[in-house]
Enzyme design. Sequence first.
Site, PDB file in Angstrom:
ATOM      1  N   HIS A   4      -4.184   1.362   7.988  1.00 56.20           N
ATOM      2  CA  HIS A   4      -2.812   1.880   8.013  1.00 56.20           C
ATOM      3  C   HIS A   4      -2.664   3.047   7.023  1.00 56.20           C
ATOM      4  O   HIS A   4      -2.113   4.092   7.364  1.00 56.20           O
ATOM      5  CB  HIS A   4      -1.848   0.729   7.671  1.00 56.20           C
ATOM      6  CG  HIS A   4      -0.416   1.122   7.490  1.00 56.20           C
ATOM      7  ND1 HIS A   4       0.580   0.702   8.344  1.00 56.20           N
ATOM      8  CD2 HIS A   4       0.201   1.865   6.537  1.00 56.20           C
ATOM      9  CE1 HIS A   4       1.742   1.199   7.932  1.00 56.20           C
ATOM     10  NE2 HIS A   4       1.550   1.893   6.835  1.00 56.20           N
ATOM     11  N   GLU A   5      -3.202   2.862   5.806  1.00 59.20           N
ATOM     12  CA  GLU A   5      -3.092   3.918   4.792  1.00 59.20           C
ATOM     13  C   GLU A   5      -3.916   5.140   5.178  1.00 59.20           C
ATOM     14  O   GLU A   5      -3.488   6.279   4.968  1.00 59.20           O
ATOM     15  CB  GLU A   5      -3.534   3.408   3.412  1.00 59.20           C
ATOM     16  CG  GLU A   5      -2.784   2.207   2.863  1.00 59.20           C
ATOM     17  CD  GLU A   5      -1.280   2.323   2.937  1.00 59.20           C
ATOM     18  OE1 GLU A   5      -0.759   3.450   2.957  1.00 59.20           O
ATOM     19  OE2 GLU A   5      -0.620   1.273   2.984  1.00 59.20           O
TER      20      GLU A   5
ATOM     21  N   HIS B 183      -2.164   7.444   7.447  1.00 58.80           N
ATOM     22  CA  HIS B 183      -1.223   8.353   6.777  1.00 58.80           C
ATOM     23  C   HIS B 183      -1.915   9.653   6.369  1.00 58.80           C
ATOM     24  O   HIS B 183      -1.304  10.718   6.376  1.00 58.80           O
ATOM     25  CB  HIS B 183      -0.622   7.698   5.528  1.00 58.80           C
ATOM     26  CG  HIS B 183       0.522   6.766   5.785  1.00 58.80           C
ATOM     27  ND1 HIS B 183       1.702   7.177   6.351  1.00 58.80           N
ATOM     28  CD2 HIS B 183       0.677   5.439   5.545  1.00 58.80           C
ATOM     29  CE1 HIS B 183       2.539   6.143   6.432  1.00 58.80           C
ATOM     30  NE2 HIS B 183       1.933   5.070   5.945  1.00 58.80           N
TER      31      HIS B 183
ATOM     32  N   CYS C 227       6.138  -0.262   7.474  1.00 59.43           N
ATOM     33  CA  CYS C 227       5.788   0.939   6.711  1.00 59.43           C
ATOM     34  C   CYS C 227       6.989   1.369   5.887  1.00 59.43           C
ATOM     35  O   CYS C 227       8.107   1.399   6.385  1.00 59.43           O
ATOM     36  CB  CYS C 227       5.380   2.065   7.665  1.00 59.43           C
ATOM     37  SG  CYS C 227       4.895   3.576   6.805  1.00 59.43           S
ATOM     38  N   LEU C 228       6.733   1.694   4.621  1.00 60.60           N
ATOM     39  CA  LEU C 228       7.820   2.123   3.736  1.00 60.60           C
ATOM     40  C   LEU C 228       8.452   3.423   4.228  1.00 60.60           C
ATOM     41  O   LEU C 228       9.593   3.714   3.874  1.00 60.60           O
ATOM     42  CB  LEU C 228       7.293   2.301   2.308  1.00 60.60           C
ATOM     43  CG  LEU C 228       6.802   1.007   1.641  1.00 60.60           C
ATOM     44  CD1 LEU C 228       6.111   1.318   0.317  1.00 60.60           C
ATOM     45  CD2 LEU C 228       7.958   0.032   1.419  1.00 60.60           C
TER      46      LEU C 228
ATOM     47  N   GLN D 123       3.006   9.980   1.637  1.00 58.72           N
ATOM     48  CA  GLN D 123       4.315   9.315   1.634  1.00 58.72           C
ATOM     49  C   GLN D 123       5.167   9.728   0.440  1.00 58.72           C
ATOM     50  O   GLN D 123       6.380   9.517   0.449  1.00 58.72           O
ATOM     51  CB  GLN D 123       4.147   7.785   1.635  1.00 58.72           C
ATOM     52  CG  GLN D 123       3.570   7.250   2.939  1.00 58.72           C
ATOM     53  CD  GLN D 123       3.442   5.743   2.893  1.00 58.72           C
ATOM     54  OE1 GLN D 123       2.468   5.224   2.352  1.00 58.72           O
ATOM     55  NE2 GLN D 123       4.419   5.047   3.442  1.00 58.72           N
TER      56      GLN D 123
ATOM     57  N   GLY E  84       0.845  -1.195   0.000  1.00 62.23           N
ATOM     58  CA  GLY E  84       0.000   0.000   0.000  1.00 62.23           C
ATOM     59  C   GLY E  84       0.872   1.234   0.000  1.00 62.23           C
ATOM     60  O   GLY E  84       2.066   1.155   0.327  1.00 62.23           O
TER      61      GLY E  84
HETATM   62  O1  GNR Z   1       4.090  -2.622   2.518  1.00 64.19           O
HETATM   63  C1  GNR Z   1       3.455  -2.489   3.560  1.00 64.19           C
HETATM   64  N1  GNR Z   1       3.156  -3.578   4.308  1.00 64.19           N
HETATM   65  C2  GNR Z   1       2.278  -3.552   5.380  1.00 64.19           C
HETATM   66  C3  GNR Z   1       2.253  -4.660   6.221  1.00 64.19           C
HETATM   67  C4  GNR Z   1       1.382  -4.706   7.291  1.00 64.19           C
HETATM   68  C5  GNR Z   1       0.530  -3.652   7.518  1.00 64.19           C
HETATM   69  C6  GNR Z   1       0.564  -2.530   6.713  1.00 64.19           C
HETATM   70  C7  GNR Z   1       1.429  -2.484   5.635  1.00 64.19           C
HETATM   71  S1  GNR Z   1       1.438  -1.098   4.592  1.00 64.19           S
HETATM   72  C8  GNR Z   1       3.080  -1.132   4.022  1.00 64.19           C
HETATM   73  C9  GNR Z   1       3.303  -0.064   2.976  1.00 64.19           C
HETATM   74  C10 GNR Z   1       3.104   1.304   3.590  1.00 64.19           C
HETATM   75  O2  GNR Z   1       3.915   1.835   4.306  1.00 64.19           O
HETATM   76  N2  GNR Z   1       1.956   1.870   3.367  1.00 64.19           N
HETATM   77  O3  GNR Z   1       1.680   3.064   3.934  1.00 64.19           O
HETATM   78 NI    NI Z   2       2.833   3.145   5.758  1.00 69.78          NI
END
Ligand code: GNR
Ligand code: NI
Length: 172
Positions: free
Chosen positions: A136-137, A140, A94-95, A51, A46
């Site tokens: 999670h997204e 952000h 998270c990236l 980001q 995601g």
């Molecule tokens: O790549 C991603 N893997 C992930 C694993 C578990 C819960 C959420 C994520 S999102 C993350 C990519 C990212 O940072 N998205 O904002």
């Molecule tokens: Ni993230």
Amino acid sequence: MALREILVAPDPRLKIKARPVETFDDALRTLLDDMVETMYAAKGIGLAAPQVGVPSRAIVMDLAREGEPPAPRKFVNPEIVWASDEEVPCEEGCLSVPGQYADVTRPERVRVRYRDETGVRHEIDCDGLLAVCIQHEMDHLEGVLFVDHLSALKRNMMLRKVQKAQRQKTGS
Ligand code: GNR
Ligand code: NI
């Protein structure tokens, strides 16, 4: 299409509340396409517009497993209209917090209202990894990172590790 740079914590642009998308134009579709390409290049599942330094309420996601055909999804102006009382822990990464992983507890199921890249309204029920990832997204878009759900001790430990790794990478 083009790759965009993924911001790493503690970049202040990750803390800004994103604004709703008002025009469903080619600029939006280019942004979403660039985000998909950037997400694939980074091997993420995601990516949220903040980001890549764009303060807009836009998200991309692809939960297809390796070997399955790509299944990019795009969500614009997403809203959680219902969340289950039941919560479950899931290990998140998270990236923008590279190399760090921790369990975060969130509602197990959510119903999300959003628009697609052409402005058409949709509503979907999410569970499993889709529910985890979309929450999670959407965090952000509020300037919230998964580490903000942890104790200050764990959060600061992870953010310090990320900063140290970044300094070594950039040689500063
Ligand atoms: O790549 C991603 N893997 C992930 C694993 C578990 C819960 C959420 C994520 S999102 C993350 C990519 C990212 O940072 N998205 O904002
Ligand atoms: Ni993230």
